[in-house]
Design an enzyme around this catalytic site. Structure first.
Site, PDB file in Angstrom:
ATOM      1  N   ASP A  46      66.160  -0.430  31.597  1.00 45.41           N
ATOM      2  CA  ASP A  46      66.807   0.879  31.424  1.00 45.41           C
ATOM      3  C   ASP A  46      65.873   1.994  31.908  1.00 45.41           C
ATOM      4  OD1 ASP A  46      65.001   0.861  29.355  1.00 45.41           O
ATOM      5  OD2 ASP A  46      66.472   1.314  27.779  1.00 45.41           O
ATOM      6  N   SER A  47      64.687   1.611  32.416  1.00 45.10           N
ATOM      7  CA  SER A  47      63.844   2.572  33.132  1.00 45.10           C
ATOM      8  C   SER A  47      64.588   3.141  34.337  1.00 45.10           C
ATOM      9  CB  SER A  47      62.545   1.899  33.595  1.00 45.10           C
ATOM     10  OG  SER A  47      62.818   0.691  34.277  1.00 45.10           O
ATOM     11  N   ASP A  85      68.284  -5.061  30.277  1.00 47.32           N
ATOM     12  CA  ASP A  85      68.032  -4.301  29.044  1.00 47.32           C
ATOM     13  C   ASP A  85      69.324  -3.927  28.339  1.00 47.32           C
ATOM     14  OD1 ASP A  85      65.332  -4.030  28.544  1.00 47.32           O
ATOM     15  OD2 ASP A  85      65.092  -2.242  29.787  1.00 47.32           O
ATOM     16  N   LYS A 113      67.232  -8.057  26.875  1.00 46.43           N
ATOM     17  CA  LYS A 113      66.032  -7.551  26.190  1.00 46.43           C
ATOM     18  C   LYS A 113      66.418  -6.347  25.344  1.00 46.43           C
ATOM     19  CE  LYS A 113      62.594  -5.238  28.577  1.00 46.43           C
ATOM     20  NZ  LYS A 113      62.594  -3.909  27.959  1.00 46.43           N
ATOM     21  N   GLU A 115      64.612  -3.427  22.273  1.00 45.17           N
ATOM     22  CA  GLU A 115      63.339  -2.887  21.786  1.00 45.17           C
ATOM     23  C   GLU A 115      63.215  -3.011  20.275  1.00 45.17           C
ATOM     24  OE1 GLU A 115      62.637   1.041  23.401  1.00 45.17           O
ATOM     25  OE2 GLU A 115      62.954   0.332  25.459  1.00 45.17           O
ATOM     26  N   GLU A 177      54.162  -3.333  25.398  1.00 45.87           N
ATOM     27  CA  GLU A 177      53.962  -2.104  26.182  1.00 45.87           C
ATOM     28  C   GLU A 177      52.915  -1.206  25.526  1.00 45.87           C
ATOM     29  OE1 GLU A 177      57.499  -0.175  27.591  1.00 45.87           O
ATOM     30  OE2 GLU A 177      56.380   1.565  28.329  1.00 45.87           O
TER      31      GLU A 177
HETATM   32  O1  KIV Z   1      62.999  -0.561  31.242  1.00 49.35           O
HETATM   33  C1  KIV Z   1      61.990  -1.119  31.721  1.00 49.35           C
HETATM   34  O2  KIV Z   1      61.716  -1.090  32.916  1.00 49.35           O
HETATM   35  C2  KIV Z   1      61.123  -1.842  30.805  1.00 49.35           C
HETATM   36  C3  KIV Z   1      59.764  -2.189  31.311  1.00 49.35           C
HETATM   37  C4  KIV Z   1      58.932  -0.983  31.346  1.00 49.35           C
HETATM   38  C5  KIV Z   1      59.169  -3.285  30.537  1.00 49.35           C
HETATM   39  O3  KIV Z   1      61.494  -2.092  29.707  1.00 49.35           O
END
Ligand code: KIV
Length: 261
Positions: A46-47, A85, A113, A115, A177
């Site tokens: 989600d970056s 994510d 994934k 958090e 992280e």
């Molecule tokens: O969203 C993302 O790119 C991430 C990485 C920074 C691990 O979660």
């Protein structure tokens, strides 16, 4: 839980003690490049809220957007596993997490994934056969600052306990992280699953970076862990586009060879 065969080489690499390489990608061509570069796993992170949408946070990324980008990345890959994510608020309770994850898996993800350690989420997903990667330490979806986590003993112990809990629940891997190197190493030694660090030092099982950061595609302040030594691809792109603009302005483009007759 049945792991997709695409995840097998990732886990075999870890068992063999090979450092694991993870990169983010958000569309078909980025996914292709990441796979051709030999990465072990591709993360549709989600970056994308930061590096694709130009926001200063990942908090407004929607599930629809994650599904869209996962579908594009899946179209570009041949066999590299994809982790997608779960964006903020798509896993507020176990039922929501399950519905959201099913959409990401249907879009081509091999695992999801999320958090932190929200109660019941890992168990619900793993119970439904969906492979899960955890994410501990700095949690960008809810963070109000980007300081290193786990510097004091109590927070370090908490993160280590969370990692053990995720591994115990059956997560196949965990991202760590922005934590001190020592803590990354300690968690890795005790976790029993691959740990993938970003700003977590050299003692983790592998490393993950954002595609745009490795290539310097975005301007602005770089985090300490972003490597400085590689080609500034953003500058190369800018120069190339500028050359073409100059050729248009100078009447050099299109040449006769670039024209139809
Ligand atoms: O969203 C993302 O790119 C991430 C990485 C920074 C691990 O979660």
């Amino acid at each position: 839980m049945v792991l997709s065969p695409r995840l097998t080489p990732f886990l075999e690499g870890w068992r063999a003690g090979r450092p694991l390489v993870v990169l983010t990608a958000y569309d078909a061509w980025q996914a292709r490049l990441v796979e051709l570069a030999g990465a072990d796993l591709l993360l549709v992170g989600d970056s994308l809220g930061n590096v694709e949408q130009g926001r200063d946070s990942t908090a407004n990324v929607t599930l629809d957007q994650m599904v869209y980008h996962t579908r594009m990345a899946a179209r570009g890959r041949k066999s590299i596993p994809i982790v997608a994510d779960l964006p903020l608020h798509s896993y507020d309770d176990p039922e929501a997490a399950l519905e959201s994850s099913k959409l990401l898996m249907a879009a081509g993800a091999d695992a999801v994934k999320f958090e932190g350690t929200p109660p019941g989420i890992a168990e619900a997903l793993l119970g439904a056969g969906i492979p899960v990667m955890g994410h501990l330490g700095l949690l960008p979806q809810t963070a109000t600052d980007f300081k290193v986590r786990g510097k004091d003993a109590a927070e370090a112990a908490q993160i280590a306990a969370q990692a053990r809990a995720l591994a115990g629940a059956g997560c196949f891997s965990v991202v760590l992280e922005c934590i001190p190197t020592d803590l990354g190493q300690t968690i890795t030694q005790g976790a029993g699953i691959p740990t993938i660090g970003i700003g977590a030092g050299s003692g983790t099982s592998g490393q993950v970076l954002v595609f745009h950061d490795v290539l310097t595609l975005v301007e602005g302040r770089k985090a300490k862990f972003v490597p400085r030594g590689y080609t500034n691809v953003g500058a190369v792109i800018q120069e190339t586009l500028h050359s073409w603009a100059e050729h248009v302005r100078g009447g050099v483009y299109p040449s006769d060879a670039e024209s139809y007759h």
